[in-house]
Design an enzyme around this catalytic site. Structure first.
Site, PDB file in Angstrom:
ATOM      1  N   ARG A 279      -2.376  -9.323 -20.681  1.00 25.52           N
ATOM      2  CA  ARG A 279      -3.423  -9.264 -21.714  1.00 25.52           C
ATOM      3  C   ARG A 279      -3.128  -8.214 -22.777  1.00 25.52           C
ATOM      4  NH1 ARG A 279      -7.049  -5.388 -21.089  1.00 25.52           N
ATOM      5  NH2 ARG A 279      -8.863  -6.464 -21.915  1.00 25.52           N
TER       6      ARG A 279
ATOM      7  N   GLU B 246       3.717  -9.183   8.390  1.00 31.46           N
ATOM      8  CA  GLU B 246       3.567  -7.731   8.529  1.00 31.46           C
ATOM      9  C   GLU B 246       4.443  -6.973   7.540  1.00 31.46           C
ATOM     10  OE1 GLU B 246       2.905  -9.788  11.441  1.00 31.46           O
ATOM     11  OE2 GLU B 246       1.045  -9.189  10.478  1.00 31.46           O
TER      12      GLU B 246
ATOM     13  N   PRO C 164       0.812  -1.221   0.000  1.00 26.67           N
ATOM     14  CA  PRO C 164       0.000   0.000   0.000  1.00 26.67           C
ATOM     15  C   PRO C 164       0.847   1.273   0.000  1.00 26.67           C
ATOM     16  CG  PRO C 164      -0.774  -1.567   1.662  1.00 26.67           C
ATOM     17  CD  PRO C 164       0.548  -2.061   1.174  1.00 26.67           C
TER      18      PRO C 164
ATOM     19  N   ASP D 147     -10.433  -1.188 -25.153  1.00 31.00           N
ATOM     20  CA  ASP D 147     -10.619  -1.225 -23.707  1.00 31.00           C
ATOM     21  C   ASP D 147     -11.035   0.120 -23.156  1.00 31.00           C
ATOM     22  OD1 ASP D 147      -9.957  -3.812 -23.304  1.00 31.00           O
ATOM     23  OD2 ASP D 147      -7.942  -3.410 -22.537  1.00 31.00           O
TER      24      ASP D 147
HETATM   25  C1  9WO Z   1      -0.253  -6.321   8.549  1.00 31.81           C
HETATM   26  C2  9WO Z   1      -0.271  -5.973   9.879  1.00 31.81           C
HETATM   27  C3  9WO Z   1      -0.738  -6.627  11.021  1.00 31.81           C
HETATM   28  C4  9WO Z   1      -0.594  -6.006  12.261  1.00 31.81           C
HETATM   29  C5  9WO Z   1      -0.011  -4.756  12.346  1.00 31.81           C
HETATM   30  C6  9WO Z   1       0.447  -4.106  11.202  1.00 31.81           C
HETATM   31  C7  9WO Z   1       0.309  -4.735   9.997  1.00 31.81           C
HETATM   32  N1  9WO Z   1       0.672  -4.335   8.764  1.00 31.81           N
HETATM   33  C8  9WO Z   1       0.356  -5.288   7.914  1.00 31.81           C
HETATM   34  C9  9WO Z   1       0.656  -5.173   6.518  1.00 31.81           C
HETATM   35  O1  9WO Z   1       0.646  -4.078   5.965  1.00 31.81           O
HETATM   36  N2  9WO Z   1       0.971  -6.304   5.867  1.00 31.81           N
HETATM   37  C10 9WO Z   1       1.340  -6.285   4.487  1.00 31.81           C
HETATM   38  C11 9WO Z   1       0.615  -7.406   3.778  1.00 31.81           C
HETATM   39  C12 9WO Z   1       2.816  -6.448   4.284  1.00 31.81           C
HETATM   40  C13 9WO Z   1       3.158  -6.380   2.812  1.00 31.81           C
HETATM   41  C14 9WO Z   1       2.325  -7.375   2.002  1.00 31.81           C
HETATM   42  N3  9WO Z   1       0.950  -7.235   2.364  1.00 31.81           N
HETATM   43  C15 9WO Z   1       0.113  -6.494   1.620  1.00 31.81           C
HETATM   44  C16 9WO Z   1       0.317  -5.973   0.364  1.00 31.81           C
HETATM   45  N4  9WO Z   1      -1.100  -6.145   2.010  1.00 31.81           N
HETATM   46  N5  9WO Z   1      -1.665  -5.371   1.080  1.00 31.81           N
HETATM   47  C17 9WO Z   1      -0.833  -5.256   0.055  1.00 31.81           C
HETATM   48  C18 9WO Z   1      -1.104  -4.466  -1.093  1.00 31.81           C
HETATM   49  C19 9WO Z   1      -0.262  -4.487  -2.202  1.00 31.81           C
HETATM   50  C20 9WO Z   1      -0.551  -3.667  -3.292  1.00 31.81           C
HETATM   51  N6  9WO Z   1      -1.643  -2.880  -3.290  1.00 31.81           N
HETATM   52  C21 9WO Z   1      -2.495  -2.867  -2.235  1.00 31.81           C
HETATM   53  C22 9WO Z   1      -2.244  -3.663  -1.127  1.00 31.81           C
END
Ligand code: 9WO
Length: 222
Positions: A152, A114, A87, A167
Protein backbone atom coordinates in the site's frame (compact mmCIF):
# COMPACT_ATOMS: atom_id res chain seq x y z
CA UNK A 1 7.62 -2.86 -10.12
CA UNK A 2 8.12 -4.81 -6.89
CA UNK A 3 8.14 -8.58 -7.46
CA UNK A 4 6.90 -10.70 -4.53
CA UNK A 5 7.17 -14.50 -4.46
CA UNK A 6 5.47 -16.48 -1.69
CA UNK A 7 6.67 -19.97 -0.88
CA UNK A 8 3.95 -21.88 0.98
CA UNK A 9 2.21 -25.26 1.15
CA UNK A 10 -1.14 -23.39 1.40
CA UNK A 11 -1.25 -20.68 -1.30
CA UNK A 12 -5.06 -20.57 -1.09
CA UNK A 13 -4.75 -18.96 2.35
CA UNK A 14 -3.48 -15.76 0.62
CA UNK A 15 -4.69 -15.99 -2.98
CA UNK A 16 -8.14 -14.53 -2.26
CA UNK A 17 -6.69 -11.71 -0.17
CA UNK A 18 -4.21 -10.71 -2.90
CA UNK A 19 -7.06 -10.61 -5.43
CA UNK A 20 -9.12 -7.98 -3.55
CA UNK A 21 -9.18 -4.27 -2.81
CA UNK A 22 -5.81 -2.52 -2.55
CA UNK A 23 -3.70 -5.58 -3.41
CA UNK A 24 -5.71 -6.13 -6.61
CA UNK A 25 -5.42 -2.43 -7.48
CA UNK A 26 -1.64 -2.56 -6.97
CA UNK A 27 -1.37 -5.47 -9.42
CA UNK A 28 -3.57 -3.74 -12.01
CA UNK A 29 -1.34 -0.65 -11.74
CA UNK A 30 1.72 -2.93 -12.20
CA UNK A 31 3.18 -1.61 -8.95
CA UNK A 32 3.55 -5.22 -7.78
CA UNK A 33 3.46 -8.76 -9.21
CA UNK A 34 2.79 -11.81 -7.03
CA UNK A 35 3.69 -15.45 -7.64
CA UNK A 36 3.21 -18.55 -5.49
CA UNK A 37 5.63 -21.45 -5.31
CA UNK A 38 4.38 -24.59 -3.57
CA UNK A 39 7.29 -26.71 -2.28
CA UNK A 40 5.09 -29.76 -2.79
CA UNK A 41 5.24 -29.11 -6.56
CA UNK A 42 9.06 -29.28 -6.65
CA UNK A 43 9.40 -32.54 -4.70
CA UNK A 44 10.77 -35.49 -6.67
CA UNK A 45 9.64 -38.47 -4.57
CA UNK A 46 6.42 -40.38 -5.34
CA UNK A 47 4.67 -39.20 -2.17
CA UNK A 48 5.66 -35.52 -2.61
CA UNK A 49 7.02 -35.45 0.94
CA UNK A 50 7.66 -32.00 2.44
CA UNK A 51 8.01 -32.84 6.15
CA UNK A 52 9.62 -35.41 8.45
CA UNK A 53 10.02 -36.20 12.17
CA UNK A 54 12.39 -34.00 14.20
CA UNK A 55 15.88 -35.30 15.03
CA UNK A 56 16.11 -35.51 18.82
CA UNK A 57 12.43 -36.38 19.12
CA UNK A 58 9.45 -34.33 20.19
CA UNK A 59 5.97 -33.63 18.86
CA UNK A 60 5.02 -32.75 15.32
CA UNK A 61 6.90 -32.49 12.05
CA UNK A 62 9.66 -30.32 10.53
CA UNK A 63 9.79 -29.13 6.90
CA UNK A 64 12.53 -30.98 5.00
CA UNK A 65 15.35 -28.93 3.45
CA UNK A 66 15.33 -30.37 -0.10
CA UNK A 67 11.90 -29.01 -1.26
CA UNK A 68 12.56 -25.60 0.35
CA UNK A 69 16.03 -25.28 -1.24
CA UNK A 70 14.51 -26.25 -4.62
CA UNK A 71 11.64 -23.77 -4.20
CA UNK A 72 13.87 -20.84 -3.17
CA UNK A 73 16.52 -21.60 -5.80
CA UNK A 74 13.84 -21.72 -8.53
CA UNK A 75 13.13 -17.97 -8.03
CA UNK A 76 16.16 -16.46 -6.21
CA UNK A 77 18.45 -14.03 -8.08
CA UNK A 78 21.34 -11.88 -6.75
CA UNK A 79 18.86 -9.03 -6.11
CA UNK A 80 16.34 -11.10 -4.13
CA UNK A 81 15.72 -10.64 -0.40
CA UNK A 82 14.55 -13.87 1.29
CA UNK A 83 12.37 -13.30 4.37
CA UNK A 84 11.37 -15.98 6.87
CA UNK A 85 8.37 -15.31 9.14
CA UNK A 86 8.67 -16.46 12.74
CA UNK A 87 8.25 -15.29 16.34
CA UNK A 88 12.09 -15.42 16.59
CA UNK A 89 12.42 -12.64 13.99
CA UNK A 90 13.04 -8.90 14.35
CA UNK A 91 9.87 -6.94 15.16
CA UNK A 92 8.03 -5.59 12.10
CA UNK A 93 6.88 -1.94 12.05
CA UNK A 94 6.07 0.93 9.68
CA UNK A 95 9.74 1.75 9.15
CA UNK A 96 10.44 -1.86 8.13
CA UNK A 97 7.55 -1.67 5.63
CA UNK A 98 9.02 1.54 4.14
CA UNK A 99 12.41 -0.18 3.80
CA UNK A 100 10.87 -3.19 1.98
CA UNK A 101 9.27 -0.88 -0.62
CA UNK A 102 12.81 -0.07 -1.83
CA UNK A 103 13.65 -3.73 -2.63
CA UNK A 104 13.21 -5.06 -6.18
CA UNK A 105 12.35 -8.66 -5.27
CA UNK A 106 11.00 -10.13 -2.01
CA UNK A 107 10.71 -13.87 -1.37
CA UNK A 108 8.51 -14.78 1.63
CA UNK A 109 9.32 -18.23 2.95
CA UNK A 110 6.40 -19.49 5.05
CA UNK A 111 7.03 -22.18 7.65
CA UNK A 112 4.42 -24.83 8.45
CA UNK A 113 4.10 -27.55 11.10
CA UNK A 114 6.67 -26.99 13.89
CA UNK A 115 9.04 -25.05 11.64
CA UNK A 116 11.68 -25.57 8.95
CA UNK A 117 15.03 -27.35 9.11
CA UNK A 118 17.48 -24.78 10.54
CA UNK A 119 19.89 -25.22 7.59
CA UNK A 120 17.29 -23.55 5.34
CA UNK A 121 17.38 -20.43 7.52
CA UNK A 122 21.20 -20.46 7.76
CA UNK A 123 21.83 -20.91 4.04
CA UNK A 124 18.94 -19.14 2.30
CA UNK A 125 17.31 -16.55 4.56
CA UNK A 126 18.48 -12.92 4.53
CA UNK A 127 16.12 -11.68 7.23
CA UNK A 128 13.77 -13.20 9.86
CA UNK A 129 10.73 -11.06 10.75
CA UNK A 130 8.10 -11.31 13.52
CA UNK A 131 4.76 -9.46 13.35
CA UNK A 132 4.19 -9.86 17.11
CA UNK A 133 4.66 -12.00 20.18
CA UNK A 134 2.21 -14.82 19.49
CA UNK A 135 2.29 -18.18 17.69
CA UNK A 136 0.25 -18.76 14.54
CA UNK A 137 -0.49 -22.02 12.73
CA UNK A 138 2.02 -21.11 10.02
CA UNK A 139 3.82 -18.11 8.52
CA UNK A 140 1.31 -17.36 5.76
CA UNK A 141 -0.86 -14.77 7.57
CA UNK A 142 2.31 -13.02 8.82
CA UNK A 143 3.50 -12.78 5.19
CA UNK A 144 0.07 -11.35 4.27
CA UNK A 145 0.36 -8.66 6.96
CA UNK A 146 3.83 -7.60 5.79
CA UNK A 147 2.77 -7.64 2.13
CA UNK A 148 -0.27 -5.46 2.88
CA UNK A 149 1.69 -2.91 4.93
CA UNK A 150 4.40 -2.73 2.23
CA UNK A 151 2.42 -2.78 -1.04
CA UNK A 152 0.00 0.00 0.00
CA UNK A 153 3.06 2.30 0.34
CA UNK A 154 4.22 1.74 -3.26
CA UNK A 155 3.92 4.87 -5.44
CA UNK A 156 0.41 5.31 -6.88
CA UNK A 157 -1.25 2.48 -4.93
CA UNK A 158 -3.03 4.53 -2.25
CA UNK A 159 -5.51 7.12 -3.55
CA UNK A 160 -4.52 10.80 -3.56
CA UNK A 161 -1.01 12.19 -3.29
CA UNK A 162 0.20 12.25 0.30
CA UNK A 163 -2.34 9.62 1.45
CA UNK A 164 0.42 7.42 2.92
CA UNK A 165 1.95 10.43 4.67
CA UNK A 166 -1.41 10.96 6.45
CA UNK A 167 -1.17 7.45 7.97
CA UNK A 168 -0.91 6.84 11.62
CA UNK A 169 2.78 6.04 12.30
CA UNK A 170 4.29 7.88 9.34
CA UNK A 171 4.10 10.79 11.82
CA UNK A 172 5.29 8.52 14.64
CA UNK A 173 1.95 9.07 16.45
CA UNK A 174 -1.35 7.20 16.69
CA UNK A 175 -4.17 8.40 14.43
CA UNK A 176 -6.65 11.13 15.42
CA UNK A 177 -10.44 10.38 15.56
CA UNK A 178 -12.52 10.48 12.36
CA UNK A 179 -16.19 11.48 11.85
CA UNK A 180 -18.67 11.52 8.96
CA UNK A 181 -22.38 12.33 8.59
CA UNK A 182 -24.75 12.60 10.42
CA UNK A 183 -23.61 15.50 12.63
CA UNK A 184 -25.49 13.98 15.60
CA UNK A 185 -25.99 10.22 15.97
CA UNK A 186 -27.80 8.69 18.96
CA UNK A 187 -27.08 11.77 21.03
CA UNK A 188 -23.38 11.96 20.14
CA UNK A 189 -22.26 15.06 18.23
CA UNK A 190 -19.22 15.64 16.05
CA UNK A 191 -16.62 17.98 17.64
CA UNK A 192 -17.69 21.48 16.44
CA UNK A 193 -14.18 22.44 15.26
CA UNK A 194 -14.50 19.86 12.43
CA UNK A 195 -17.58 21.76 11.12
CA UNK A 196 -15.96 25.20 11.45
CA UNK A 197 -14.23 25.34 8.07
CA UNK A 198 -11.14 26.68 9.90
CA UNK A 199 -8.44 24.40 8.44
CA UNK A 200 -5.66 25.63 10.71
CA UNK A 201 -7.83 25.00 13.78
CA UNK A 202 -8.78 21.54 12.45
CA UNK A 203 -5.14 20.60 11.86
CA UNK A 204 -4.21 21.78 15.37
CA UNK A 205 -7.11 19.80 16.94
CA UNK A 206 -6.10 16.61 15.09
CA UNK A 207 -2.46 16.98 16.14
CA UNK A 208 -3.48 17.48 19.76
CA UNK A 209 -5.84 14.44 19.66
CA UNK A 210 -3.10 12.28 18.12
CA UNK A 211 -0.62 13.39 20.79
CA UNK A 212 -3.08 12.84 23.67
CA UNK A 213 -4.03 9.34 22.44
CA UNK A 214 -0.39 8.41 22.01
CA UNK A 215 0.40 9.65 25.54
CA UNK A 216 -2.55 7.68 26.99
CA UNK A 217 -2.26 4.44 25.01
CA UNK A 218 1.28 4.12 23.65
CA UNK A 219 3.68 6.34 25.63
CA UNK A 220 6.51 4.08 24.38
CA UNK A 221 6.14 5.74 20.96
CA UNK A 222 6.91 9.24 22.28
C1 9WO B 1 4.39 -25.19 16.75
C2 9WO B 1 4.58 -26.16 17.71
C3 9WO B 1 3.82 -27.26 18.11
C4 9WO B 1 4.30 -28.08 19.13
C5 9WO B 1 5.51 -27.78 19.75
C6 9WO B 1 6.26 -26.67 19.35
C7 9WO B 1 5.77 -25.89 18.34
N1 9WO B 1 6.30 -24.79 17.77
C8 9WO B 1 5.48 -24.40 16.81
C9 9WO B 1 5.79 -23.26 15.99
O1 9WO B 1 6.42 -22.31 16.45
N2 9WO B 1 5.38 -23.31 14.71
C10 9WO B 1 5.69 -22.25 13.80
C11 9WO B 1 4.44 -21.92 13.01
C12 9WO B 1 6.79 -22.61 12.85
C13 9WO B 1 7.11 -21.45 11.94
C14 9WO B 1 5.85 -20.94 11.23
N3 9WO B 1 4.81 -20.76 12.20
C15 9WO B 1 4.56 -19.55 12.72
C16 9WO B 1 5.03 -18.32 12.30
N4 9WO B 1 3.78 -19.34 13.77
N5 9WO B 1 3.77 -18.04 14.07
C17 9WO B 1 4.51 -17.39 13.19
C18 9WO B 1 4.75 -15.99 13.24
C19 9WO B 1 5.41 -15.33 12.22
C20 9WO B 1 5.65 -13.96 12.33
N6 9WO B 1 5.23 -13.27 13.41
C21 9WO B 1 4.54 -13.89 14.41
C22 9WO B 1 4.29 -15.25 14.34
Amino acid sequence: MLRIDIITLFPEMLAGFLDQSMMKRAQTLEAVAFRFINPRDVTTDVHHTTDDRPFGGGPGMVMKPEPLFAAVESVKTPESRVIYLSPQGRAFNQRAAERLTREPHLIFLCGHYEGVDERVIEALVDEEISIGDYVLTNGVLAAGVIIDATVRLLPGVLGGAGAAEQDSFSSGLLDHPHYTRPETFRGRSVPPVLLSGNHAAIAAWRKEQALERTRARRPDLL
